[in-house]
Structures are given as structure tokens and as C-alpha cells.
Write an enzyme that holds these catalytic residues in place. Structure first.
Site, PDB file in Angstrom:
ATOM      1  N   CYS A   2      31.845  -6.061  16.874  1.00 48.38           N
ATOM      2  CA  CYS A   2      31.452  -7.158  15.999  1.00 48.38           C
ATOM      3  C   CYS A   2      29.933  -7.280  15.946  1.00 48.38           C
ATOM      4  O   CYS A   2      29.237  -6.940  16.902  1.00 48.38           O
ATOM      5  CB  CYS A   2      32.003  -8.468  16.527  1.00 48.38           C
ATOM      6  N   ARG A  27      28.346  -0.295  13.187  1.00 48.41           N
ATOM      7  CA  ARG A  27      28.971  -0.591  14.475  1.00 48.41           C
ATOM      8  C   ARG A  27      30.490  -0.610  14.392  1.00 48.41           C
ATOM      9  O   ARG A  27      31.155  -0.586  15.422  1.00 48.41           O
ATOM     10  CB  ARG A  27      28.490  -1.959  14.981  1.00 48.41           C
ATOM     11  N   TRP A  76      35.445  -7.046  14.422  1.00 51.30           N
ATOM     12  CA  TRP A  76      36.330  -5.948  14.815  1.00 51.30           C
ATOM     13  C   TRP A  76      37.479  -6.616  15.547  1.00 51.30           C
ATOM     14  O   TRP A  76      37.293  -7.189  16.623  1.00 51.30           O
ATOM     15  CB  TRP A  76      35.568  -4.978  15.719  1.00 51.30           C
ATOM     16  N   ASN A 100      31.303 -12.733  19.216  1.00 45.55           N
ATOM     17  CA  ASN A 100      31.644 -11.378  19.660  1.00 45.55           C
ATOM     18  C   ASN A 100      32.170 -11.495  21.077  1.00 45.55           C
ATOM     19  O   ASN A 100      31.599 -12.218  21.886  1.00 45.55           O
ATOM     20  CB  ASN A 100      30.404 -10.476  19.725  1.00 45.55           C
ATOM     21  N   GLY A 101      33.210 -10.738  21.415  1.00 41.68           N
ATOM     22  CA  GLY A 101      33.705 -10.744  22.790  1.00 41.68           C
ATOM     23  C   GLY A 101      35.081 -11.359  22.885  1.00 41.68           C
ATOM     24  O   GLY A 101      35.820 -11.437  21.891  1.00 41.68           O
ATOM     25  N   GLU A 480      34.707  17.329  23.990  1.00 42.56           N
ATOM     26  CA  GLU A 480      33.865  16.658  23.003  1.00 42.56           C
ATOM     27  C   GLU A 480      34.200  17.135  21.584  1.00 42.56           C
ATOM     28  O   GLU A 480      34.262  16.332  20.647  1.00 42.56           O
ATOM     29  CB  GLU A 480      32.384  16.914  23.339  1.00 42.56           C
ATOM     30  N   LYS A 484      35.429  14.612  18.729  1.00 45.91           N
ATOM     31  CA  LYS A 484      34.724  14.468  17.443  1.00 45.91           C
ATOM     32  C   LYS A 484      35.692  14.665  16.290  1.00 45.91           C
ATOM     33  O   LYS A 484      35.704  13.910  15.330  1.00 45.91           O
ATOM     34  CB  LYS A 484      33.651  15.539  17.374  1.00 45.91           C
ATOM     35  N   GLU A 487      38.258  11.742  16.012  1.00 49.89           N
ATOM     36  CA  GLU A 487      37.610  10.482  15.611  1.00 49.89           C
ATOM     37  C   GLU A 487      37.393  10.373  14.115  1.00 49.89           C
ATOM     38  O   GLU A 487      37.617   9.329  13.525  1.00 49.89           O
ATOM     39  CB  GLU A 487      36.202  10.403  16.224  1.00 49.89           C
ATOM     40  N   HIS A 503      49.475  26.112  32.177  1.00 51.12           N
ATOM     41  CA  HIS A 503      50.131  25.066  32.965  1.00 51.12           C
ATOM     42  C   HIS A 503      50.709  23.970  32.078  1.00 51.12           C
ATOM     43  O   HIS A 503      50.911  22.852  32.544  1.00 51.12           O
ATOM     44  CB  HIS A 503      49.138  24.498  33.989  1.00 51.12           C
ATOM     45  N   LYS A 603      30.921   1.241  17.104  1.00 56.73           N
ATOM     46  CA  LYS A 603      29.821   2.039  17.644  1.00 56.73           C
ATOM     47  C   LYS A 603      29.550   1.689  19.090  1.00 56.73           C
ATOM     48  O   LYS A 603      29.308   2.552  19.917  1.00 56.73           O
ATOM     49  CB  LYS A 603      28.568   1.816  16.796  1.00 56.73           C
TER      50      LYS A 603
HETATM   51  C1  F6R Z   1      32.291   9.158  20.473  1.00 59.72           C
HETATM   52  C2  F6R Z   1      31.471   8.045  20.912  1.00 59.72           C
HETATM   53  C3  F6R Z   1      31.969   7.231  22.039  1.00 59.72           C
HETATM   54  C4  F6R Z   1      30.796   6.757  22.911  1.00 59.72           C
HETATM   55  C5  F6R Z   1      31.289   5.784  23.972  1.00 59.72           C
HETATM   56  C6  F6R Z   1      30.170   5.330  24.891  1.00 59.72           C
HETATM   57  O1  F6R Z   1      31.725   9.813  19.380  1.00 59.72           O
HETATM   58  O2  F6R Z   1      30.436   7.784  20.359  1.00 59.72           O
HETATM   59  O3  F6R Z   1      32.926   7.892  22.800  1.00 59.72           O
HETATM   60  O4  F6R Z   1      30.204   7.871  23.503  1.00 59.72           O
HETATM   61  O5  F6R Z   1      31.845   4.661  23.347  1.00 59.72           O
HETATM   62  O6  F6R Z   1      29.185   4.647  24.187  1.00 59.72           O
HETATM   63  P1  F6R Z   1      27.762   4.418  24.824  1.00 59.72           P
HETATM   64  O7  F6R Z   1      27.138   5.762  25.012  1.00 59.72           O
HETATM   65  O8  F6R Z   1      27.021   3.563  23.871  1.00 59.72           O
HETATM   66  O9  F6R Z   1      27.992   3.747  26.158  1.00 59.72           O
END
Ligand code: F6R
Length: 608
Positions: A2, A27, A76, A100-101, A480, A484, A487, A503, A603
Site C-alpha cells: 500500500c 509498489r 494492496w 498501511n499494515g 531466481e 522471475k 512472477e 531425486h 514491490k
Molecule cells: C522478486 C522480488 C522479491 C524481493 C523480496 C525482498 O523479483 O523483487 O522477491 O526480492 O520481496 O524485497 P527487499 O529486497 O526489498 O527486501
């Protein structure tokens, strides 16, 4: 997650608020709303499910909201579906409020307020706070006292902003375990969950601390601590016009951020090593010689950066290293030993779980180190040692440049650890720095893979499942790559250590399943090749990401090889990261998904 914006002292309050929401769109959110205090002090609210554009349309249709102050929010969903009636601001009597929260005791508070005859119209936990404030304004002559009394009743994590018809021109803010700052300009005042939301005239930022309340007026900010005492807080210059980011010639922020990597990785490396001398030169002192064990704690992509670094810390420095997902670490009663130090990796520096893990480690007496892209973040403020990544603002929800900047800083730290712990002499340090320093140039070359990846991506966009395989420091990169892809393209993707295939995961292989194998010509190449053979024998379509020598060796075994520039051991994960990022990005573009704001994602995950 949020986003919050509050403004006072601006004749164009509505535009400032809506523009602030636009800047917070990155975000992640699923509804938006705004409330403006009109010239007569009356509050007017507009809300919409979906994007800020939908909110703008509704505002346009009613001719806009005139007034000098107000609050706005992107939500959010946590409590209650992403519908207009759950969108913020929430109204209660003379008050409007955004949150937020999570208010953990909202159930008990709601029951109490309902018993007093108050009526609730949303499913959110936030609405109780609006009612509490409306009620408190009758009980306290000073509105800041009323606000403080409300905050004292809340349990949980929150950043709040509110306005009231009884206090025209004032915006009320409070933070506890969720980011919020105040800002001042000439005759103006602001509140925001992220400095990105602020307009150019927000010249002075005021970083609120946990437990603080603030009342912002036109050109003034009254900050009080958790005990209600006046408090002076750290200030910094606002982002100004130079803090603004746009997509430039790129279609998406993610695309731009992938292309920025050679520059920002170069900048980050230069902050950690003396290129001319071939020596490490860390931006802050870290005593690796005193450590018996390094605990790395993070979430998501940042945790994968930590997993890559474990290979480096152990092999270059002989430093026992453990990597933990923050949400597991903080609840599993971790056992500490003398000489443990804890490193927290976070792009935002605000992610709830690593932040709490940091606090846990600090309370246990460990040296805490924050590696973050956000210099004024809560983690940066609370850690004993702060190490920067210099990626610049990352707007795409899927992390790209922050990840590779994390890797480059971590590689430099591993070299520093190797030197301090007597595992690397000056010559070895020089060699490792030369390896790392080549990364920006090689990543630049890897960007030209785009052409080859584009045809592959068209194909992948039709896949139901994609597997990524890697060994050693490329195993976390396989994770990763899969993260990616899932996501932003919503394709089911998994990353595995190549040796683990037999396995269990090999059961997923059938005719045509795409398996992307990270296969540099390293000491484990033959083992990687035999994993390729095993999936190929069962019908998999193998896509190799390989350097020139490995590409030749795999000529008959892969359906497609993306040839990455030859790189040393430290630079290889950075270079191959570009390939997996391009695969995910271009696949998502072919699928037509919302690349920069993928569904359900935020984000910065500032709630559990
Ligand atoms: C994936 C991504 C998330 C962040 C995770 C940690 O593309 O961006 O997995 O890496 O939410 O976020 P930070 O680095 O801001 O603590």
C-alpha cells in the site's frame, strides 16, 4: 505494498495526491482513493477498484475535488476483497483515514465501537482507526493529543494518515513497523510512505521513527515520540526533480532496469573496490576476521543473492555461512554462537520479515549488517553497519538491477573476507577483483542476447511449465530465473540444483518440457552435461545458457544455446542473470502481462 500520500498548503492538492499515487503504482496495489478537504473544511472522498487511472476518471467525471489539503492511498488487499468499499480513505464522522499494515486488535476495537453505536461499512481492519479518531476528537482539546490517544490503542504494524473536518489544514501521521515520512516545502507539508511520491517542492524530508506521531501543517511538522514528547528526527534533502524516474526509451521499467545494469553494477563495484590498485575498499568497516559464522537473512530475490554469496564466502574466505529466508528465521528460535554476525539483504530496507529478523539478532547481541539499496530505510537506520547497493530507484516489481548490485557488493565482501581471514594474498585479491570488475562490460555484451531470447520467449509463452537447472553458485540463479519467470509471466517455473533432478523433479519431464540449464565451462561442467542428457532422454527441450566453450561442447545436446560472454567465477552469475532476466521479460511481453506491476505482487512487502 500500500502507498500513502498526504498534502497540505497546496492549491492543487488533488493533483499532488493523484500524481503521488501514480508514482507509488510500482509498489503494487489493487484499489486507490483520495480525500480532499474543501475550502469550507468539508471532506470529499473518491475511491475506485483497480488502477489509479480508474480513480482519475472518476474524479474527472465529477469535476475534481477542490481544496488545499488531503490524503490518498493505493491499497494492496489484506483484510477484505479488492473492492471499492474496502478502498481507502475510510470515513467516520468528521474523519478520513488511510492505513498501511495490519491492526491486529481490530476485532476487539470494532466490537467496542459497535457497542457504542458506530456503523462499519467495510471489511477492513483500518476502518476502526477512523472511528477511534473521530471519537477521540471529542475527548481531547488538542487534536494531536486525540491522535496520540488513538495510536496508543493500536496493536500491529501500521503507517497511518488522517484528516479531520475539525482540524482544517492539518494532516495526521503515525508509524509503527511500517514506513512513513513527513516532508516540508515553502508553505507546504507532506506525508508519504515513500519519498518517491513527493512533489519537487518537498525540500526537507523528516524520517519518522517507530512509535512517532506527526501533525503536518503548511510549512510545519510537529513530531512526537511514543511517549508523546516533542521529538527531533533525522532530516535529509528531498528527492527534488533529479529523484524522478521515467522509462526513457524503454517500454517497461523492468526493461530499462535490465539495461541499466552495466552502469549501476559498475557503480556499486567502484564503491567496494579500488579498481586501479586491485584492492578492496569497503564503504564501511566489517571485521570478517572476528567472525565464526555469517548468517545471511533476506526474502525472495535478495535471499537468492545471499545464496550465491554463500558459495563465495565459504570458498574464498573459509567463512561458514548460512542463508535463511527471513520469515522462517525469525520464528524458528535460531541458535546463535559467539562470533556470529548477521547480514540482511534488502533492496527496500523496509521488508517486514528481515527487519524483524534484524531486530531479533540485534537483541541477541550479534553484529548486524544491512546491505540495502535505500540509504534512509529503517534497516539502514537500525543496523550496526550499513553497506549500500547503488542500483538507484527500482520501479519494476520484479527485481533485476537491485539483485545484480547485491551480487556485486557481496562478491566484493567475500573478497574482503578472504583477505582479512588470510585465505587470499594480494595476488589472489587482485585476480578476484579483475574477475568481478569485468562484470559490467560482460553484462553489457550479454544484453545483445535479446535477439536470440526473443524467439525462445515466443515459444516459452505457450509453455505450462519451465524448469531451470544450475549447480554451485548457479543453483540460486536457477531459483531466481524461475522466480522471475513465474512472477511476471505467470508460467509455473521451478529452479533445481541439477544434481537433485533424479531425486524427484525428473518426474515432471515429458516430451517438449522446456528445461533451461545454466551451464558454464567450469569444474562441474561434465556433471551438468550428464543432467542435460538425463532430461533430453526423456523428451525435454533443453535450452542452454552457456559460455563459448560450453556452447561448443553442448552443440548436439541443446535445442538452443544462448551464448554468454566468457566470464570468471565471480562475474558468471552476474552475466547469466542478464540472460534469465531477458527470458522472463520477453516471455511476459509475448504473453501480454502487466510486466511492471504483476498481479498480486507488491514491490516492498511491509506486512507479514
Ligand atoms: C522478486 C522480488 C522479491 C524481493 C523480496 C525482498 O523479483 O523483487 O522477491 O526480492 O520481496 O524485497 P527487499 O529486497 O526489498 O527486501
Amino acid at each position: 505494498m500500500c502507498g500513502i500520500v498526504g498534502v497540505t498548503g497546496r492549491a492543487d492538492a488533488q493533483s499532488v495526491l493523484v500524481e503521488g499515487l501514480r508514482r507509488l503504482e510500482y509498489r503494487g496495489y489493487d484499489s486507490a482513493g483520495v480525500c480532499v478537504a474543501g475550502p469550507d473544511g468539508a471532506l470529499a472522498t473518491e475511491r475506485a477498484a483497480g488502477k489509479v487511472a480508474a480513480l482519475s476518471d472518476k474524479l474527472g467525471a465529477r469535476g475534481g475535488l477542490a481544496g488545499l489539503s488531503g490524503i490518498a492511498h493505493t491499497r494492496w488487499a489484506t483484510h477484505g476483497a479488492a473492492e471499492e468499499r474496502n478502498a481507502h480513505p475510510h470515513r467516520a464522522g468528521r474523519v478520513a483515514l488511510v492505513h498501511n499494515g495490519i491492526i491486529e486488535n481490530h476485532g476487539a476495537l470494532k466490537a467496542e465501537l459497535m457497542a457504542e453505536g458506530r456503523v462499519f461499512v467495510s471489511d477492513t481492519d483500518s476502518e476502526v482507526v477512523a472511528h477511534l479518531f473521530d471519537a477521540a476528537l471529542d475527548q481531547h482539546a488538542d487534536p494531536h493529543d486525540a491522535w496520540r490517544a488513538v495510536i496508543d490503542r493500536l496493536k500491529g504494524a501500521f503507517a497511518l494518515a488522517a484528516v479531520s473536518e475539525t482540524a482544517p489544514g492539518l494532516v495526521f501521521g503515525a508509524r509503527k513497523a511500517a514506513p512513513l515520512l513527513a516532508a516540508l516545502g515553502p508553505g507546504t507539508g507532506y506525508i508519504a510512505s515513500d519519498a518517491m511520491a513527493l512533489p519537487e517542492d518537498a525540500a526537507t524530508l523528516i524520517y519518522l521513527e517507530d512509535g512517532d506521531t506527526v501533525v503536518v501543517g503548511a510549512g510545519s511538522a510537529d513530531v512526537r515520540d511514543a511517549q508523546g514528547r516533542p521529538a527531533q528526527r533525522k532530516q535529509a534533502a528531498g528527492p527534488g526533480v533529479f529523484g524522478r524516474v521515467d522509462k526513457g526509451p524503454f517500454r517497461h521499467f523492468m526493461e530499462k532496469e535490465i539495461h541499466e545494469q552495466p552502469e549501476v553494477v559498475g557503480r556499486t563495484i567502484a564503491a567496494y573496490v579500488h579498481l586501479a590498485d586491485g584492492a578492496v575498499n569497503l564503504p564501511a568497516k566489517v571485521d570478517f576476521a572476528a567472525m565464526n559464522r555469517l548468517l545471511i537473512v533476506a526474502c525472495g530475490t535478495a535471499a537468492y543473492a545471499g545464496m550465491v554469496a554463500r558459495y563465495w564466502f565459504e570458498s574464498l574466505a573459509g567463512l561458514p555461512t548460512e542463508v535463511d529466508i527471513a520469515s522462517e528465521f525469525r520464528y524458528r528460535d535460531p541458535a546463535f554462537s559467539p562470533g556470529d554476525a548477521a547480514l540482511f539483504i534488502s533492496q527496500s530496507g523496509e521488508t517486514a520479515d528481515p527487519l524483524e529478523a534484524l531486530r531479533l539478532c540485534k537483541a541477541a547481541g550479534l553484529v548486524t549488517i544491512a546491505l540495502t539499496n535505500t540509504a534512509h530505510s529503517t534497516m539502514a537506520r537500525e543496523a550496526d553497519i550499513v553497506l549500500p547497493t547503488l542500483a538507484g530507484p527500482e520501479i519494476g516489481v520484479a527485481s533485476t538491477k537491485a539483485f545484480t548490485c547485491q551480487l556485486s557488493a557481496l562478491a566484493a565482501l567475500a573478497i574482503a573476507a578472504g583477505a582479512q581471514r588470510g585465505r587470499m594474498d594480494a595476488q589472489a585479491v587482485k585476480g578476484a577483483i579483475a574477475d568481478l570488475s569485468a562484470a559490467p562490460r560482460l553484462m553489457g555484451e550479454a544484453l545483445s542476447l535479446r535477439q536470440g531470447v526473443d524467439a525462445l520467449a515466443l515459444d516459452l509463452a505457450r509453455s505450462d511449465i519451465v524448469l531451470f537447472l544450475g549447480r554451485n553458485s548457479l543453483f540460486p540463479l536457477a531459483l531466481e530465473g524461475a522466480l522471475k519467470l513465474k512472477e511476471i509471466s505467470y508460467i509455473h517455473a521451478e529452479g533445481y540444483p541439477a544434481g537433485e533432478l533424479k531425486h524427484g523433479p525428473i518426474a515432471l519431464i515429458e516430451e517438449g518440457v522446456a528445461v533451461i540449464v545454466l551451464a558454464p565451462m567450469d569444474a562441474l561442467f561434465d556433471k551438468t552435461r550428464s543432467s542435460i542428457e538425463q532430461v533430453r532422454a526423456r523428451g525435454a527441450r533443453v535450452i542452454a545458457v552457456a559460455d563459448a566453450a560450453a556452447a561448443v561442447a553442448l552443440e548436439d545436446q541443446s535445442a538452443l544455446t544462448l551464448v554468454t560472454p566468457d566470464a570468471g567465477r565471480l562475474a558468471t552469475p552476474l552475466v547469466m542473470a542478464v540472460a534469465v532476466q531477458l527470458i522472463a521479460y520477453l516471455t511476459a511481453v509475448h504473453k501480454g502481462t502487466d510486466v511492471d506491476q504483476p498481479r498480486n505482487l507488491a514491490k516492498s512487502v511491509t506486512v507479514e
